[in-house]
Write a protein that holds these residues in place. Structure first.
Motif, short mmCIF file in Angstrom:
data_model
loop_
_atom_site.label_atom_id
_atom_site.label_comp_id
_atom_site.label_asym_id
_atom_site.label_seq_id
_atom_site.Cartn_x
_atom_site.Cartn_y
_atom_site.Cartn_z
N PRO A 8 0.81 -1.23 0.00
CA PRO A 8 0.00 0.00 0.00
C PRO A 8 0.84 1.27 0.00
CG PRO A 8 -0.22 -1.14 2.09
CD PRO A 8 0.57 -2.02 1.20
N LEU A 9 2.05 1.19 0.55
CA LEU A 9 2.92 2.36 0.52
C LEU A 9 3.31 2.71 -0.90
CD1 LEU A 9 4.63 4.44 2.11
CD2 LEU A 9 6.46 2.74 2.08
N PHE A 10 3.72 1.71 -1.68
CA PHE A 10 4.09 1.95 -3.07
C PHE A 10 2.88 2.41 -3.88
CE2 PHE A 10 4.81 0.43 -7.44
CZ PHE A 10 5.93 1.18 -7.73
N ALA A 11 1.71 1.79 -3.65
CA ALA A 11 0.51 2.21 -4.36
C ALA A 11 0.13 3.65 -4.01
CB ALA A 11 -0.65 1.28 -4.03
N GLY A 12 0.30 4.02 -2.77
CA GLY A 12 0.02 5.39 -2.36
C GLY A 12 0.96 6.40 -2.97
N LEU A 13 2.23 6.04 -3.06
CA LEU A 13 3.19 6.95 -3.67
C LEU A 13 2.95 7.12 -5.16
CD1 LEU A 13 6.45 5.87 -1.82
CD2 LEU A 13 5.08 7.92 -1.45
N VAL A 14 2.57 6.04 -5.82
CA VAL A 14 2.28 6.13 -7.26
C VAL A 14 1.03 6.98 -7.51
CG1 VAL A 14 1.56 4.78 -9.27
CG2 VAL A 14 3.45 4.00 -7.87
N THR A 15 -0.02 6.76 -6.73
CA THR A 15 -1.23 7.57 -6.92
C THR A 15 -1.00 9.02 -6.51
OG1 THR A 15 -2.07 6.86 -4.77
CG2 THR A 15 -2.84 5.66 -6.70
N GLY A 16 -0.15 9.24 -5.53
CA GLY A 16 0.19 10.62 -5.16
C GLY A 16 0.92 11.33 -6.29
N TYR A 17 1.78 10.61 -6.98
CA TYR A 17 2.47 11.19 -8.14
C TYR A 17 1.47 11.55 -9.23
CZ TYR A 17 5.36 11.46 -12.31
OH TYR A 17 5.94 11.86 -13.48
N LYS A 21 -0.11 15.32 -11.12
CA LYS A 21 -0.16 15.58 -12.55
C LYS A 21 -1.56 15.96 -13.03
CE LYS A 21 4.08 14.39 -13.69
NZ LYS A 21 4.99 15.19 -14.45
N CYS A 22 -2.61 15.51 -12.31
CA CYS A 22 -4.00 15.75 -12.73
C CYS A 22 -4.50 17.07 -12.16
CB CYS A 22 -4.90 14.62 -12.25
SG CYS A 22 -4.50 13.03 -12.95
N THR A 23 -5.43 17.67 -12.86
CA THR A 23 -6.06 18.89 -12.35
C THR A 23 -7.57 18.73 -12.26
OG1 THR A 23 -6.19 19.76 -14.60
CG2 THR A 23 -4.26 20.36 -13.29
N ASP A 24 -8.09 17.55 -12.57
CA ASP A 24 -9.53 17.33 -12.55
C ASP A 24 -9.98 16.89 -11.16
OD1 ASP A 24 -9.37 17.85 -15.24
OD2 ASP A 24 -9.33 15.73 -15.81
N GLU A 25 -11.24 16.49 -11.08
CA GLU A 25 -11.78 15.99 -9.81
C GLU A 25 -11.16 14.67 -9.41
OE1 GLU A 25 -15.99 15.72 -9.70
OE2 GLU A 25 -16.28 17.81 -10.24
N THR A 30 -7.69 10.50 -6.01
CA THR A 30 -6.37 9.87 -5.89
C THR A 30 -5.62 10.38 -4.66
OG1 THR A 30 -5.42 11.51 -7.37
CG2 THR A 30 -6.11 9.42 -8.35
N GLY A 31 -5.82 11.62 -4.29
CA GLY A 31 -5.24 12.14 -3.06
C GLY A 31 -5.80 11.46 -1.84
N LEU A 32 -7.10 11.21 -1.85
CA LEU A 32 -7.73 10.49 -0.75
C LEU A 32 -7.21 9.06 -0.66
CD1 LEU A 32 -9.94 10.53 1.46
CD2 LEU A 32 -11.52 9.72 -0.28
N PHE A 33 -7.08 8.40 -1.81
CA PHE A 33 -6.53 7.05 -1.83
C PHE A 33 -5.08 7.04 -1.33
CE2 PHE A 33 -4.29 3.58 -3.96
CZ PHE A 33 -5.01 2.51 -3.45
N THR A 34 -4.33 8.07 -1.65
CA THR A 34 -2.95 8.17 -1.19
C THR A 34 -2.89 8.24 0.32
OG1 THR A 34 -2.33 9.31 -3.22
CG2 THR A 34 -0.85 9.55 -1.34
#
Length: 67
Positions: A8-17, A21-25, A30-34
Motif C-alpha cells: 500500500p505504501l508503493f501504491a500510495g506513492l504512485v497515486t500521489g504522483y 499531474k492531474c487537475t480534474d476531480e 487519488t489524493g484520498l486514496f494516497t
C-alpha cells in the motif's frame, strides 16, 4: 520481517504522483486514496519501523517546539 506493508505504501506513492499531474476531480480521489494507503501501510508496518518513526516524530517535534 514481512514486507507486505510496502504494497500500500508503493501504491500510495504512485497515486500521489499521478494526483500531482492531474487537475480534474479525479485528483481529489487519488489524493484520498494516497492518504488512506499511507495510513494503512503505517498500521501494517512492523513494530520496529513504527518505533523508529515514533522516535523521529518526537525528536522532530522537540526541535520545532524549541524554536
Amino acid at each position: 520481517m514481512p514486507l507486505f506493508f510496502l504494497v500500500p505504501l508503493f501504491a500510495g506513492l504512485v497515486t500521489g504522483y499521478f494526483s500531482k499531474k492531474c487537475t480534474d476531480e479525479i485528483a481529489y480521489f487519488t489524493g484520498l486514496f494516497t492518504i488512506i494507503s499511507l495510513i494503512l501501510s503505517l498500521i501494517l508496518a512492523p513494530w520496529q519501523i513504527q518505533l523508529v518513526l515514533l522516535v523521529l516524530l518526537i525528536v522532530g517535534s522537540n526541535r520545532l517546539l524549541q524554536e
